[in-house]
Design an enzyme around this catalytic site. Structure first.
Site, mmCIF file in Angstrom:
data_model
loop_
_atom_site.group_PDB
_atom_site.id
_atom_site.type_symbol
_atom_site.label_atom_id
_atom_site.label_comp_id
_atom_site.label_asym_id
_atom_site.label_seq_id
_atom_site.Cartn_x
_atom_site.Cartn_y
_atom_site.Cartn_z
ATOM 1 N N GLY A 267 28.265 -14.246 49.564
ATOM 2 C CA GLY A 267 29.398 -14.191 48.665
ATOM 3 C C GLY A 267 29.925 -12.829 48.280
ATOM 4 C CB CYS A 384 25.243 -7.074 59.289
ATOM 5 S SG CYS A 384 24.323 -5.743 58.500
#
Length: 448
Positions: A267, A384
């Site tokens: 989030g 990532c």
């Protein structure tokens, strides 16, 4: 000698990571709270647990040289304690007698006197050499096998070293060791002020170099910062902030009202995007497949006015009409090898075979996002991870299948960020050793 609480907490973290597939960054705060640790004790336990897990491969090589049987034959609970003791002896400023005595005490109280005697003998052998000498003894000769040497010396699995070298390309020779060393540094805490809800003047610490919303927290618990406690700010690496900023900075043709975060958990990026969208009269839909991660997204979005909805749905089969969004973020599930500073267990948990599952998912999510964005709108694909199979190869594969998409210049959306060109023209790649961020990759695609 009674076992002390910081070492007990660290040992609990190691065991949770090993036996329950826990994440260090989640298990550690819980252990600190359980034992009531703060200040210097909490910092000691944090370095002991995280540092031991980061360098586990190297410490196992050292311990294997000190034990007359395979490590697989050593009781797992004893091996966890031996790793903690080895980290104290070789990488922390702990007097050898204290490191040995406290580790032996942990083993005695947890397993028994026989195992304690074994631990004492092994750790005394570890003290026979310092860290550099042990590396020379247990690692391959760098002249014969440079990647093998770096794998042991910097405690990265060999396949990870090979993949990072591929990602660095022609700069691997001068930069690979610096990257591996940066992965082993304890990361600082970076905060983000969510625009319209807080400013970074409210946040303690030094301003981030490129994100206009971030600060590096110098010390203390981020949860004690009022804006963080209220949800008006959060903890977020600068690299993740830059991903959200790149999507928000891209130009779109026509309306700019509906944004989508297709893989929103946990989030952080969704909260920053929702805050930016709100300031422009737009709104964000946060989509997350896993229910427990959707709960984290709900917490991050608490109090935000820029949220159109939070939906639990599979991003590869989304419940939205085609062409219904102006901007879409695909922060795809990946190996996470760009965040090894923060997720030290990932290097030992991930396997090369994981790419066989992740890469098709990443392609499917990117294709889905491109269907959901309207003509003239944009999709930012991010991972990532710098692994080429997850970055350049995913983007190239999807571009090769579609004639309604162009690759835009995402690197230009990060003004002032030096040396961030990615593996495809226009993409960006951040690096721990160059930018002191996680190794975030980004590619901007425009629907024609």
């Amino acid at each position: 000698m009674a076992a002390d609480l910081p070492r007990t907490a660290a040992l609990e973290v190691l065991r949770a990571v090993r036996s329950s597939d826990a994440y260090t960054n989640l298990a550690l705060p819980a252990a600190l709270r359980r034992h009531g640790l703060s200040g210097r004790d909490a910092a000691f336990a944090t370095e002991l647990a995280s540092g031991t897990i980061r360098r586990q491969g190297l410490y196992d090589a050292v311990l294997a040289a000190c034990i007359d049987r395979p490590l697989a034959k050593v009781q797992a609970r004893v091996l966890d304690a031996l790793r903690l003791g080895t980290h104290q002896l070789l990488a922390m400023r702990v007097p050898p007698h204290a490191a040995i005595a406290t580790t032996v005490s942990l083993v005695r109280s947890d397993v028994g006197p026989g195992a304690a005697g074994f631990a004492n003998a092994v750790l005394r052998r570890v003290t026979e050499h310092d860290l550099d000498a042990w590396v020379e003894l247990v690692a391959p000769d760098p002249a014969d096998d440079r990647h093998g040497y770096l794998s042991v010396a910097h405690a990265h699995p060999r396949w990870v070293v090979d993949e990072l070298a591929r990602a660095l390309g022609e700069r691997a020779a001068p930069e690979l060791e610096a990257l591996l060393a940066a992965d082993n540094e304890a990361p600082g805490v970076t905060l983000v002020a969510r625009p319209g809800r807080s400013t970074r003047d409210e946040l303690p610490g030094e301003q981030t170099r490129w994100s206009p919303y971030g600060v590096h927290l110098e010390s203390g618990d981020p949860g004690s910062v009022p804006a963080v406690a209220d949800g008006r700010a959060g903890v977020q690496d600068e690299g993740s902030q830059l991903v959200a900023l790149a999507l928000s900075a891209a130009s779109v043709d026509g309306r700019d009202e509906r944004w989508l975060d297709l893989c929103a958990g946990p989030g952080g990026k969704a909260a920053l995007l929702a805050a930016i969208a709100s300031g422009r009269g737009a709104g964000l839909v946060a989509n997350e497949r896993q229910v427990h991660r959707a709960r984290l997204v709900a917490g991050a979005l608490r109090g935000s006015s820029g949220v159109l909805g939070l939906v639990v749905a599979d991003g590869t089969r989304p419940p939205y009409p085609a062409g219904s969004f102006d901007r879409v973020l695909v922060d795809a599930p990946c190996t996470g090898l760009g965040a090894l500073r923060r997720r030290p267990e990932a290097r030992w948990r991930r396997q090369p075979g994981d790419l066989r599952t992740l890469v098709p998912l990443q392609r499917a999510l990117l294709s889905s996002a491109l269907d959901l964005v309207r003509a003239g709108g944009v999709v930012l694909y991010a991972t990532c991870s710098p692994v080429l199979a997850e970055t350049a190869e995913v983007v190239s594969s999807v571009l090769g299948e579609r004639h309604d998409v162009t690759l835009e210049d995402a690197a230009a959306l990060l003004p002032g960020v030096p040396d961030c060109d990615g593996p495809l023209p226009g993409t960006f790649q951040l690096w721990p050793h160059r930018h002191r961020t996680d190794a975030m990759f980004g590619a901007l695609l425009r629907r024609q």
